[in-house]
Design a protein around this motif. Sequence first.
Motif, PDB file in Angstrom:
ATOM      1  N   GLU A  82      -3.116 -14.729  50.742  1.00  0.00           N
ATOM      2  CA  GLU A  82      -2.275 -13.553  50.457  1.00  0.00           C
ATOM      3  C   GLU A  82      -1.784 -12.667  48.985  1.00  0.00           C
ATOM      4  N   PHE A  83      -2.080 -11.016  49.299  1.00  0.00           N
ATOM      5  CA  PHE A  83      -1.646 -10.440  48.050  1.00  0.00           C
ATOM      6  C   PHE A  83      -0.484  -9.872  47.979  1.00  0.00           C
ATOM      7  N   VAL A  84       0.323 -10.540  46.632  1.00  0.00           N
ATOM      8  CA  VAL A  84       1.530 -10.450  46.851  1.00  0.00           C
ATOM      9  C   VAL A  84       1.503  -8.941  45.309  1.00  0.00           C
ATOM     10  N   ASP A  85       2.663  -7.890  45.771  1.00  0.00           N
ATOM     11  CA  ASP A  85       2.846  -7.115  45.008  1.00  0.00           C
ATOM     12  C   ASP A  85       1.675  -5.917  45.409  1.00  0.00           C
ATOM     13  N   TRP A  86      -0.094  -5.831  44.901  1.00  0.00           N
ATOM     14  CA  TRP A  86      -0.208  -5.752  44.926  1.00  0.00           C
ATOM     15  C   TRP A  86      -0.502  -3.184  45.588  1.00  0.00           C
ATOM     16  N   CYS A  87      -0.331  -3.601  46.767  1.00  0.00           N
ATOM     17  CA  CYS A  87       0.000  -2.272  46.396  1.00  0.00           C
ATOM     18  C   CYS A  87       0.993  -1.612  45.555  1.00  0.00           C
ATOM     19  N   ARG A  88       2.343  -2.347  45.820  1.00  0.00           N
ATOM     20  CA  ARG A  88       3.536  -2.169  45.405  1.00  0.00           C
ATOM     21  C   ARG A  88       4.895  -3.690  45.357  1.00  0.00           C
ATOM     22  N   PRO A 256      -1.929 -23.645  52.762  1.00  0.00           N
ATOM     23  CA  PRO A 256      -3.321 -23.588  52.988  1.00  0.00           C
ATOM     24  C   PRO A 256      -4.105 -22.320  52.509  1.00  0.00           C
ATOM     25  N   PHE A 257      -3.181 -21.964  51.626  1.00  0.00           N
ATOM     26  CA  PHE A 257      -3.889 -20.072  51.710  1.00  0.00           C
ATOM     27  C   PHE A 257      -3.422 -20.382  49.696  1.00  0.00           C
ATOM     28  N   THR A 258      -4.557 -19.395  49.073  1.00  0.00           N
ATOM     29  CA  THR A 258      -4.522 -19.144  47.637  1.00  0.00           C
ATOM     30  C   THR A 258      -3.641 -17.972  48.019  1.00  0.00           C
ATOM     31  N   ARG A 259      -2.835 -18.265  46.597  1.00  0.00           N
ATOM     32  CA  ARG A 259      -1.900 -16.662  46.011  1.00  0.00           C
ATOM     33  C   ARG A 259      -2.423 -16.045  44.967  1.00  0.00           C
ATOM     34  N   SER A 260      -2.559 -14.552  45.605  1.00  0.00           N
ATOM     35  CA  SER A 260      -2.434 -13.335  44.036  1.00  0.00           C
ATOM     36  C   SER A 260      -1.502 -12.346  43.973  1.00  0.00           C
ATOM     37  N   THR A 261      -0.941 -12.311  42.607  1.00  0.00           N
ATOM     38  CA  THR A 261       0.435 -12.172  42.824  1.00  0.00           C
ATOM     39  C   THR A 261       0.206 -10.445  41.494  1.00  0.00           C
ATOM     40  N   ALA A 264       2.638  -6.159  35.764  1.00  0.00           N
ATOM     41  CA  ALA A 264       2.592  -4.866  35.210  1.00  0.00           C
ATOM     42  C   ALA A 264       0.877  -4.589  34.414  1.00  0.00           C
ATOM     43  N   ALA A 265       0.188  -5.429  34.610  1.00  0.00           N
ATOM     44  CA  ALA A 265      -1.051  -4.914  33.150  1.00  0.00           C
ATOM     45  C   ALA A 265      -2.123  -6.360  33.802  1.00  0.00           C
ATOM     46  N   GLY A 266      -2.158  -6.659  35.403  1.00  0.00           N
ATOM     47  CA  GLY A 266      -3.028  -7.819  35.954  1.00  0.00           C
ATOM     48  C   GLY A 266      -2.938  -8.349  36.776  1.00  0.00           C
ATOM     49  N   TRP A 267      -2.511  -9.862  37.223  1.00  0.00           N
ATOM     50  CA  TRP A 267      -2.434 -10.237  38.092  1.00  0.00           C
ATOM     51  C   TRP A 267      -2.830 -11.883  38.398  1.00  0.00           C
ATOM     52  N   GLN A 268      -2.262 -12.436  39.044  1.00  0.00           N
ATOM     53  CA  GLN A 268      -2.024 -13.898  38.751  1.00  0.00           C
ATOM     54  C   GLN A 268      -2.300 -14.718  40.137  1.00  0.00           C
ATOM     55  N   TRP A 269      -3.241 -15.696  39.840  1.00  0.00           N
ATOM     56  CA  TRP A 269      -3.829 -16.688  40.620  1.00  0.00           C
ATOM     57  C   TRP A 269      -2.946 -18.155  40.708  1.00  0.00           C
ATOM     58  N   ARG A 270      -2.896 -18.350  42.572  1.00  0.00           N
ATOM     59  CA  ARG A 270      -1.695 -20.077  42.069  1.00  0.00           C
ATOM     60  C   ARG A 270      -3.104 -20.506  43.421  1.00  0.00           C
ATOM     61  N   ILE A 271      -3.386 -22.002  43.534  1.00  0.00           N
ATOM     62  CA  ILE A 271      -4.154 -22.380  44.089  1.00  0.00           C
ATOM     63  C   ILE A 271      -3.355 -23.873  44.477  1.00  0.00           C
ATOM     64  N   PRO A 272      -3.057 -24.476  44.441  1.00  0.00           N
ATOM     65  CA  PRO A 272      -2.735 -25.407  45.342  1.00  0.00           C
ATOM     66  C   PRO A 272      -3.239 -26.849  45.225  1.00  0.00           C
ATOM     67  N   PHE A 336     -20.375 -11.549  35.996  1.00  0.00           N
ATOM     68  CA  PHE A 336     -18.996 -12.086  35.965  1.00  0.00           C
ATOM     69  C   PHE A 336     -18.773 -11.279  37.273  1.00  0.00           C
ATOM     70  N   MET A 337     -18.021 -12.172  38.392  1.00  0.00           N
ATOM     71  CA  MET A 337     -17.114 -11.457  38.383  1.00  0.00           C
ATOM     72  C   MET A 337     -15.830 -11.250  39.024  1.00  0.00           C
ATOM     73  N   GLU A 338     -14.569 -11.001  38.397  1.00  0.00           N
ATOM     74  CA  GLU A 338     -13.621 -12.200  38.359  1.00  0.00           C
ATOM     75  C   GLU A 338     -13.268 -12.254  39.988  1.00  0.00           C
ATOM     76  N   PRO A 339     -11.986 -13.640  39.490  1.00  0.00           N
ATOM     77  CA  PRO A 339     -12.019 -14.368  40.888  1.00  0.00           C
ATOM     78  C   PRO A 339     -11.041 -13.879  41.948  1.00  0.00           C
ATOM     79  N   LEU A 340     -10.634 -12.611  41.985  1.00  0.00           N
ATOM     80  CA  LEU A 340      -9.891 -12.442  43.124  1.00  0.00           C
ATOM     81  C   LEU A 340     -10.439 -12.768  44.562  1.00  0.00           C
ATOM     82  N   GLU A 341     -11.310 -12.457  44.499  1.00  0.00           N
ATOM     83  CA  GLU A 341     -11.942 -12.967  45.890  1.00  0.00           C
ATOM     84  C   GLU A 341     -12.543 -14.059  46.250  1.00  0.00           C
ATOM     85  N   SER A 342     -12.389 -15.119  45.045  1.00  0.00           N
ATOM     86  CA  SER A 342     -12.653 -16.430  45.383  1.00  0.00           C
ATOM     87  C   SER A 342     -14.408 -16.395  45.799  1.00  0.00           C
TER      88      SER A 342
END
Length: 499
Positions: A82-88, A256-261, A264-272, A336-342
């Motif tokens: 789930e992508f949160v606040d990526w577009c806006r 049952p999903f990863t969240r990427s939020t 302002a200067a990057g993004w945050q992951w949450r993995i349960p 290294f490919m940042e973990p945005l898409e695992s």
Amino acid sequence: MTATQRIVIVGGGTAGWMAAALFARFRPAPYAQITLVESDAIGTIGVGEATVPLIQHLNQVLGIHEPDFVAATQGTFKLGIEFVDWCRVGNRHFHGFGDYGEDIDGVPPHHHWLRLHAAGMPEPIEHWSMPWAAASRDRFAPPQAMNGAAAAFKHAYHFDAGLYAQLLRRHAEANGVTRIEGRIAQVLRDGESGDVTALNLDGGREIAGDVFIDCSGFVSLLLGRTLGVDFVDWTHWLPCDRAMAVGSARGGRFTPFTRSTARAAGWQWRIPLQHRSGNGMVYASRHLSDDEAAATLLANLDGAPLGDPRPLKFTTGRRARFWEHNVVAIGLAAGFMEPLESTSIQLIQTGLARLIELLPSGVIDPAIVTEYNRQTITEYERIRDFLIAHYCLTQRDEPLWQECRAMTLPDTLAHKLATWDASARVPLYDLESHQEPSWVAILTGQERLPRGWDATAGQTDATRLAALFAERRDALARAAEKMPPHDRFIERTCMAIAA
């Protein structure tokens, strides 16, 4: 009989022990003698604990059963991101491991969705997606437990990478891999060919080999430091160069999903996970200090932190070549490919599968090296383009996102976006990791809607089309409601044993 091939793996962690386990499976004695050299004094780096469905094949070929794997790694199930606040700020969209149904009148379903959307239908395209129907309700069952359209999805996992490395190690050692503890003091090379011949360890022990697999992490001890293979820097396209990671107590929804939020200067992951949540902040250091990143991360956790955030510096990119002489780099030693898409563990797995397929039992032919490098470079570049698309399609106003919106894109990505804009079609290149439904999820989710779509989609009766959409949405919702909650499925099938 061909002489036994001596395969030496440098470094442990997920990459090293995955290499050891796979080579033990496909090059058992007497065909190969497999040795892994690692030092307990050198820590391993885990930048993410989420995967893509390809890992199921890895576990299957190793004979590791899913319930045993999930329990051993404190794992949970993953249906997408789930992508949160990526577009806006306020935007949410979902990239699931599934499609949007069968073609309608010979046309992929997203063309019909675009038509409905243009006519004023507000529902996002993920409402045609089985992964989202289940994920949005925090429910899970494997595809084989479902029927019809409800079975048309895949799943992956969240897990503790350290525990997975331990599981792989047990598997590898049980199948003949020798582990040697020690720090490498010197790498020896043949004066004529330039090949690596042996490793000298502290204390004087020498480990000779025919093929060396470099799993030494960012240091890239063999490929980078010893053989001098250059690093191709992609920071101008993927500007984040720092991460902070911290575990937290379980809290909030057990998704049952990863969240990427986006921040302002990057993004945050949450993995349960079963025993905690994994969290991290990926950011561009020229726009955010380490202290600010740590504060942002800690302020946005679902549960109490389980320690201080751990910093990590990185440069996104790849080695100019992955196989040089008799050395092949895997994992962080390769790039290294940042973990945005695992995709981190995916790249380890595909690199090893390619190596096992191409590696001869005798002399290494330059043609094989060239082909390995060609395929691996192509795979990295296709994933690179997919990640860049997340950044460059933003509408956010902060300096980082303004820079991303204005960047000059790789020609391959520019062509893909131009074709999408003109026709709602996604041209796919060789060795694409992400197929059209994945691109549709990101492009529509980021509100990059094309100027037009397949003309045949306009010929489908509008009333019939709306009915088909509602029928699929409602059928998927009913199927999802029959699934058990994510936590209950884990409790029943693969709960970790308390320490």
